[in-house]
Design a protein around this motif. Structure first.
Motif, PDB file in Angstrom:
ATOM      1  N   ARG A 150       2.523  47.637   2.758  1.00  0.00           N
ATOM      2  CA  ARG A 150       2.325  48.004   1.405  1.00  0.00           C
ATOM      3  C   ARG A 150       1.388  49.471   1.406  1.00  0.00           C
ATOM      4  N   VAL A 151       2.011  50.329   0.565  1.00  0.00           N
ATOM      5  CA  VAL A 151       0.787  51.535   0.136  1.00  0.00           C
ATOM      6  C   VAL A 151      -0.719  51.813   0.392  1.00  0.00           C
ATOM      7  N   GLY A 152      -0.938  52.581   0.606  1.00  0.00           N
ATOM      8  CA  GLY A 152      -2.495  52.651   1.686  1.00  0.00           C
ATOM      9  C   GLY A 152      -3.074  51.549   2.609  1.00  0.00           C
ATOM     10  N   ALA A 153      -1.972  50.552   3.233  1.00  0.00           N
ATOM     11  CA  ALA A 153      -1.903  49.146   4.090  1.00  0.00           C
ATOM     12  C   ALA A 153      -2.637  49.898   5.172  1.00  0.00           C
ATOM     13  N   PHE A 154      -2.889  51.092   4.692  1.00  0.00           N
ATOM     14  CA  PHE A 154      -4.202  51.301   6.620  1.00  0.00           C
ATOM     15  C   PHE A 154      -4.731  51.525   6.953  1.00  0.00           C
ATOM     16  N   GLY A 155      -5.583  51.065   4.878  1.00  0.00           N
ATOM     17  CA  GLY A 155      -6.556  51.560   5.284  1.00  0.00           C
ATOM     18  C   GLY A 155      -7.732  52.802   4.950  1.00  0.00           C
ATOM     19  N   PRO A 156      -9.171  53.628   4.534  1.00  0.00           N
ATOM     20  CA  PRO A 156      -9.563  54.064   4.122  1.00  0.00           C
ATOM     21  C   PRO A 156      -9.725  55.609   4.042  1.00  0.00           C
ATOM     22  N   TYR A 157      -8.843  55.497   5.848  1.00  0.00           N
ATOM     23  CA  TYR A 157      -8.525  56.899   7.044  1.00  0.00           C
ATOM     24  C   TYR A 157      -6.797  57.299   6.516  1.00  0.00           C
ATOM     25  N   GLY A 158      -6.265  56.349   5.605  1.00  0.00           N
ATOM     26  CA  GLY A 158      -4.598  56.651   5.170  1.00  0.00           C
ATOM     27  C   GLY A 158      -3.536  56.504   6.467  1.00  0.00           C
ATOM     28  N   LEU A 159      -3.726  57.226   7.679  1.00  0.00           N
ATOM     29  CA  LEU A 159      -3.662  57.447   8.886  1.00  0.00           C
ATOM     30  C   LEU A 159      -3.253  56.759   9.979  1.00  0.00           C
ATOM     31  N   PRO A 160      -2.048  56.170  10.012  1.00  0.00           N
ATOM     32  CA  PRO A 160      -1.167  54.826  11.263  1.00  0.00           C
ATOM     33  C   PRO A 160      -1.864  54.932  12.329  1.00  0.00           C
ATOM     34  N   TRP A 161      -2.653  56.029  12.409  1.00  0.00           N
ATOM     35  CA  TRP A 161      -4.060  55.910  13.819  1.00  0.00           C
ATOM     36  C   TRP A 161      -5.030  56.118  14.430  1.00  0.00           C
ATOM     37  N   LEU A 162      -5.672  55.296  14.618  1.00  0.00           N
ATOM     38  CA  LEU A 162      -6.684  56.241  13.963  1.00  0.00           C
ATOM     39  C   LEU A 162      -7.975  56.073  16.200  1.00  0.00           C
ATOM     40  N   PHE A 163      -8.726  56.162  15.630  1.00  0.00           N
ATOM     41  CA  PHE A 163     -10.187  55.969  17.310  1.00  0.00           C
ATOM     42  C   PHE A 163     -11.653  55.217  17.574  1.00  0.00           C
ATOM     43  N   VAL A 164     -11.432  54.224  17.996  1.00  0.00           N
ATOM     44  CA  VAL A 164     -12.507  53.127  18.048  1.00  0.00           C
ATOM     45  C   VAL A 164     -13.409  53.130  19.693  1.00  0.00           C
ATOM     46  N   HIS A 165     -14.768  53.927  19.570  1.00  0.00           N
ATOM     47  CA  HIS A 165     -15.319  54.366  20.670  1.00  0.00           C
ATOM     48  C   HIS A 165     -16.331  52.797  19.745  1.00  0.00           C
ATOM     49  N   THR A 166     -16.545  52.243  21.406  1.00  0.00           N
ATOM     50  CA  THR A 166     -17.672  51.799  21.661  1.00  0.00           C
ATOM     51  C   THR A 166     -17.952  51.570  22.081  1.00  0.00           C
ATOM     52  N   THR A 167     -20.088  50.657  22.375  1.00  0.00           N
ATOM     53  CA  THR A 167     -20.598  50.954  23.235  1.00  0.00           C
ATOM     54  C   THR A 167     -20.837  49.215  23.279  1.00  0.00           C
ATOM     55  N   LEU A 168     -20.717  48.764  24.851  1.00  0.00           N
ATOM     56  CA  LEU A 168     -20.636  47.416  24.867  1.00  0.00           C
ATOM     57  C   LEU A 168     -21.865  47.359  25.917  1.00  0.00           C
ATOM     58  N   ALA A 169     -23.325  46.412  25.491  1.00  0.00           N
ATOM     59  CA  ALA A 169     -24.304  46.135  26.597  1.00  0.00           C
ATOM     60  C   ALA A 169     -24.026  44.771  27.320  1.00  0.00           C
ATOM     61  N   ILE A 170     -23.731  44.879  28.985  1.00  0.00           N
ATOM     62  CA  ILE A 170     -23.870  44.130  29.787  1.00  0.00           C
ATOM     63  C   ILE A 170     -24.342  44.800  30.517  1.00  0.00           C
ATOM     64  N   THR A 171     -24.655  43.506  31.230  1.00  0.00           N
ATOM     65  CA  THR A 171     -25.551  43.286  32.444  1.00  0.00           C
ATOM     66  C   THR A 171     -24.959  43.302  33.705  1.00  0.00           C
ATOM     67  N   PRO A 172     -25.626  43.752  34.748  1.00  0.00           N
ATOM     68  CA  PRO A 172     -24.848  43.887  36.053  1.00  0.00           C
ATOM     69  C   PRO A 172     -24.012  42.987  36.628  1.00  0.00           C
ATOM     70  N   GLU A 173     -24.508  41.738  35.983  1.00  0.00           N
ATOM     71  CA  GLU A 173     -23.620  40.671  36.649  1.00  0.00           C
ATOM     72  C   GLU A 173     -22.071  40.529  35.551  1.00  0.00           C
ATOM     73  N   ARG A 174     -21.461  41.241  34.623  1.00  0.00           N
ATOM     74  CA  ARG A 174     -20.426  41.653  33.845  1.00  0.00           C
ATOM     75  C   ARG A 174     -21.279  40.523  32.346  1.00  0.00           C
ATOM     76  N   VAL A 175     -22.391  39.576  32.394  1.00  0.00           N
ATOM     77  CA  VAL A 175     -22.080  39.041  31.355  1.00  0.00           C
ATOM     78  C   VAL A 175     -22.745  39.734  29.578  1.00  0.00           C
ATOM     79  N   PRO A 176     -21.589  39.602  29.116  1.00  0.00           N
ATOM     80  CA  PRO A 176     -21.543  40.273  27.677  1.00  0.00           C
ATOM     81  C   PRO A 176     -22.820  40.193  26.955  1.00  0.00           C
ATOM     82  N   LEU A 177     -23.831  41.449  26.515  1.00  0.00           N
ATOM     83  CA  LEU A 177     -24.708  40.776  25.865  1.00  0.00           C
ATOM     84  C   LEU A 177     -24.857  41.195  24.586  1.00  0.00           C
ATOM     85  N   GLY A 178     -23.619  41.780  23.566  1.00  0.00           N
ATOM     86  CA  GLY A 178     -23.323  42.194  22.347  1.00  0.00           C
ATOM     87  C   GLY A 178     -23.161  43.942  21.961  1.00  0.00           C
TER      88      GLY A 178
END
Length: 107
Positions: free
Chosen positions: A55-83
């Motif tokens: 539907r019109v406007g379904a791409f959200g507030p950016y209104g574009l069919p592509w976005l960039f998502v930069h994520t920073t995830l905390a993990i332990t050296p044993e690869r246990v995700p903390l969040g």
């Protein structure tokens, strides 16, 4: 439940950062339980150009069919995700599409 979800996501009073804030706070709480934490970062390009919006406007507030998502995830050296520590979502200025990297105004 689906109708409630659509109402939630259509609510202009709720910003994406508001939703992420509780996750980030929980992550910081877990950080105190481990001696070493790695902050792993990645930028992902999300591209829906082959899938027209339902539907019109379904791409959200950016209104574009592509976005960039930069994520920073905390993990332990044993690869246990903390969040999740941080996440930023942005779209290129439509006037800069097709120009060489660095020509756009991404935050």
């Amino acid at each position: 439940m689906l109708k409630a979800a659509y109402r939630f996501f259509d609510n202009d009073g709720i910003a994406p950062q508001d939703i992420l804030q509780s996750h980030v706070e929980s992550t910081y709480t877990r950080l105190g339980a481990v001696p070493v934490v790695l902050a792993v970062q990645d930028t992902t390009e999300v591209n829906w150009t082959r899938h027209p919006p339902p539907r019109v406007g379904a791409f959200g507030p950016y209104g574009l069919p592509w976005l960039f998502v930069h994520t920073t995830l905390a993990i332990t050296p044993e690869r246990v995700p903390l969040g999740l520590l941080a996440q930023q979502v942005w779209a290129r200025d439509p006037n800069d599409v097709g120009k060489r990297p660095g020509a756009s105004t991404c935050p």
